[in-house]
Design a protein around this motif. Structure first.
Motif, PDB file in Angstrom:
ATOM      1  N   SER A 143      -2.443   3.648  -3.766  1.00  0.00           N
ATOM      2  CA  SER A 143      -1.876   2.332  -4.053  1.00  0.00           C
ATOM      3  C   SER A 143      -2.727   1.226  -3.431  1.00  0.00           C
ATOM      4  CB  SER A 143      -0.441   2.241  -3.531  1.00  0.00           C
ATOM      5  OG  SER A 143       0.388   3.206  -4.157  1.00  0.00           O
ATOM      6  N   GLU A 144      -3.160   1.441  -2.201  1.00  0.00           N
ATOM      7  CA  GLU A 144      -3.996   0.438  -1.529  1.00  0.00           C
ATOM      8  C   GLU A 144      -5.314   0.248  -2.254  1.00  0.00           C
ATOM      9  OE1 GLU A 144      -7.012  -1.328   0.692  1.00  0.00           O
ATOM     10  OE2 GLU A 144      -7.026   0.849   0.447  1.00  0.00           O
ATOM     11  N   PRO A 195       9.160   3.514  -1.790  1.00  0.00           N
ATOM     12  CA  PRO A 195       8.603   2.449  -0.935  1.00  0.00           C
ATOM     13  C   PRO A 195       7.843   1.398  -1.728  1.00  0.00           C
ATOM     14  CG  PRO A 195       8.146   4.627  -0.015  1.00  0.00           C
ATOM     15  CD  PRO A 195       8.686   4.851  -1.386  1.00  0.00           C
ATOM     16  N   THR A 214       2.406  -0.434  -7.469  1.00  0.00           N
ATOM     17  CA  THR A 214       1.374  -1.394  -7.881  1.00  0.00           C
ATOM     18  C   THR A 214       1.782  -2.010  -9.211  1.00  0.00           C
ATOM     19  OG1 THR A 214      -0.364  -0.111  -6.778  1.00  0.00           O
ATOM     20  CG2 THR A 214      -1.066  -1.734  -8.424  1.00  0.00           C
ATOM     21  N   GLU A 266       5.757  13.237  -3.481  1.00  0.00           N
ATOM     22  CA  GLU A 266       5.748  13.537  -2.044  1.00  0.00           C
ATOM     23  C   GLU A 266       4.932  14.784  -1.731  1.00  0.00           C
ATOM     24  OE1 GLU A 266       6.851  11.124  -0.313  1.00  0.00           O
ATOM     25  OE2 GLU A 266       7.477  10.231  -2.208  1.00  0.00           O
ATOM     26  N   SER A 275       0.570   7.520  -3.962  1.00  0.00           N
ATOM     27  CA  SER A 275       0.499   7.611  -2.509  1.00  0.00           C
ATOM     28  C   SER A 275       0.126   6.251  -1.930  1.00  0.00           C
ATOM     29  CB  SER A 275      -0.537   8.654  -2.094  1.00  0.00           C
ATOM     30  OG  SER A 275      -1.841   8.181  -2.402  1.00  0.00           O
ATOM     31  N   GLU A 276       0.314   6.113  -0.639  1.00  0.00           N
ATOM     32  CA  GLU A 276      -0.021   4.850   0.016  1.00  0.00           C
ATOM     33  C   GLU A 276      -1.517   4.545  -0.102  1.00  0.00           C
ATOM     34  OE1 GLU A 276       0.600   2.717   4.391  1.00  0.00           O
ATOM     35  OE2 GLU A 276       1.675   4.570   3.883  1.00  0.00           O
ATOM     36  N   ASN A 305       5.423  -0.510  -0.837  1.00  0.00           N
ATOM     37  CA  ASN A 305       3.972  -0.540  -0.637  1.00  0.00           C
ATOM     38  C   ASN A 305       3.248   0.533  -1.433  1.00  0.00           C
ATOM     39  OD1 ASN A 305       4.989   1.578   0.988  1.00  0.00           O
ATOM     40  ND2 ASN A 305       3.239   1.447   2.379  1.00  0.00           N
ATOM     41  N   ARG A 306       4.027   1.381  -2.120  1.00  0.00           N
ATOM     42  CA  ARG A 306       3.436   2.414  -2.974  1.00  0.00           C
ATOM     43  C   ARG A 306       3.663   2.106  -4.455  1.00  0.00           C
ATOM     44  NH1 ARG A 306       5.591   7.990  -0.636  1.00  0.00           N
ATOM     45  NH2 ARG A 306       4.371   8.750  -2.428  1.00  0.00           N
ATOM     46  N   SER A 320      11.739  -1.382  -5.949  1.00  0.00           N
ATOM     47  CA  SER A 320      11.735  -0.382  -4.884  1.00  0.00           C
ATOM     48  C   SER A 320      13.138   0.146  -4.630  1.00  0.00           C
ATOM     49  CB  SER A 320      11.162  -0.997  -3.607  1.00  0.00           C
ATOM     50  OG  SER A 320      11.324  -0.137  -2.510  1.00  0.00           O
TER      51      SER A 320
END
Length: 288
Positions: A250-251, A87, A92, A218, A246-247, A89-90, A81
Motif C-alpha cells: 500500500s505504501e 485498516p 489505496t 492476512e 499489505s502495509e 493505511n492499507r 475502513s
C-alpha cells in the motif's frame, strides 16, 4: 526535415490495439436516429446512482471544487475502513480500478526479464496496460467449461513472474473462481509475485459480503484485491476504485501514485454512496 512519429515508441505501443469502449447512448442515437436504447455493453448501473450521491454532489461548495483533493485525509477512507473492517493505511484510493492496475504494473513489472501472467479471455485492459509499458504478457488457456485453469497458471509462473492478474468474477465470461483455487495459486507462486484479484463485481457475486478473499490478505502479503464504485454503486462516470493490500505494498502504491489523481466529486460521491445500503441491495436484486 520530417519525422515519422509512429516509429518513435517502443514495439509494444507500435503494435498496440487500444481498448474500444462500447458506444454511448448519445453516439448510437445520433448514428442510427433512434431513441429507445438500452445499453448493456459496459455493465453500467441502469438505476444510475444513489439519491444520496446526487444530493451530496449538489451540495459541493465552490471552494471544494476550486481546491485540490486530499484523498489520504478525506473521511471516505475512514468510512470505507469501518465498512470493510480493514485498516485505512492499507487502503489505496485511486481513479478507478484501471489506474490501480497501472500503478501495480509500474511498481512491480518494470524490471529486466519480468513478465505479467494472466489467462485467455481475461479483462483486456491487463494486457493493454502491460503492453503499453513494454511488459511481456504470458496468457494460459481456459478449461473447456470456461473456468480458469489454475494448474496451468501455476505451471506458467516462475521467479520472473512479476504479477498475476485475475478478475473474480471474470469479465467478460462471468465465471467465478472458487476460493480454494485462489488459495492454491497463492500457495504455489513465488513470494515475490504479486497476485492481483480484480473484484469489480464483488457485490454481485457476494451480496452478503462473504469476505473470504479479504481474509487471505492476512496470510498472503503478496495478495492485492482491487474493487470499484463503478458497477454496483453506479459511479462509473466519476472513476473511483480502491486496492486492499499489505502495509508495504500500500505504501509503495501511494508513493508511485501521482498527486491529485482523484477528484473532489468522486470522493464526495463515494462517501455518500457508502451510506445507501438500500440502493446497493436494489441494484444487486435487479441484476440477479
Amino acid at each position: 526535415m520530417s519525422c515519422d512519429y509512429r516509429l518513435l515508441p517502443h514495439p509494444g505501443i507500435k503494435t498496440l490495439h487500444p481498448y474500444i469502449p462500447g458506444k454511448s447512448i448519445e453516439e448510437l442515437a445520433s448514428e442510427q436516429g433512434i431513441t429507445d436504447i438500452i445499453k448493456l455493453a459496459s455493465n453500467e448501473n441502469p438505476l444510475g446512482c444513489s439519491p444520496l450521491v446526487r444530493e451530496a454532489l449538489a451540495n459541493l461548495t465552490g471552494i471544494q471544487i476550486a481546491t485540490y483533493p486530499a484523498p489520504s485525509f478525506h473521511p471516505i477512507k475512514e468510512k470505507l475502513s469501518h465498512k470493510l473492517a480493514f485498516p485505512d493505511n492499507r487502503i489505496t484510493l485511486s481513479n478507478g480500478s484501471d489506474f490501480l492496475f497501472n500503478l501495480l504494473l509500474t511498481t512491480f513489472g518494470l524490471h529486466s526479464n519480468k513478465h505479467m501472467l494472466t489467462h485467455d479471455k481475461a479483462f483486456i485492459t491487463y494486457n493493454i496496460q502491460a503492453q503499453t509499458l513494454g511488459i511481456p504478457v504470458i496468457s494460459t488457456p481456459l478449461l473447456p467449461n470456461w473456468q480458469v485453469d489454475i494448474n496451468a497458471m501455476i505451471k506458467a509462473s516462475n521467479d520472473n513472474t512479476a504479477l498475476v492478474f485475475l478478475a473474480n468474477p471474470n469479465n467478460p465470461t462471468g465465471v467465478l473462481i472458487p476460493i480454494e483455487g485462489i488459495k492454491q495459486l497463492l500457495n504455489s507462486v513465488s513470494a515475490s509475485t504479486i497476485v492481483v484479484i480484480d473484484e469489480a463485481y464483488y457485490e454481485f457475486a457476494y451480496p452478503t459480503n462473504d469476505g473470504k478473499t479479504m481474509a487471505l490478505l492476512e496470510k498472503y502479503p503478496n495478495l492485492v484485491i482491487t474493487r470499484t464504485f463503478s458497477k454496483a454503486y453506479g459511479l462509473a462516470g466519476l472513476r473511483l476504485g480502491y486496492a486492499l493490500a499489505s502495509e508495504v505494498i500500500s505504501e509503495l502504491l501511494q508513493r508511485v501514485q501521482l498527486p491529485f489523481t482523484l477528484n473532489q466529486a468522486a470522493l464526495t460521491a463515494g462517501y455518500a454512496a457508502l451510506d445507501d445500503d438500500e440502493f446497493l441491495a436494489e441494484t444487486v436484486e435487479m441484476n440477479a
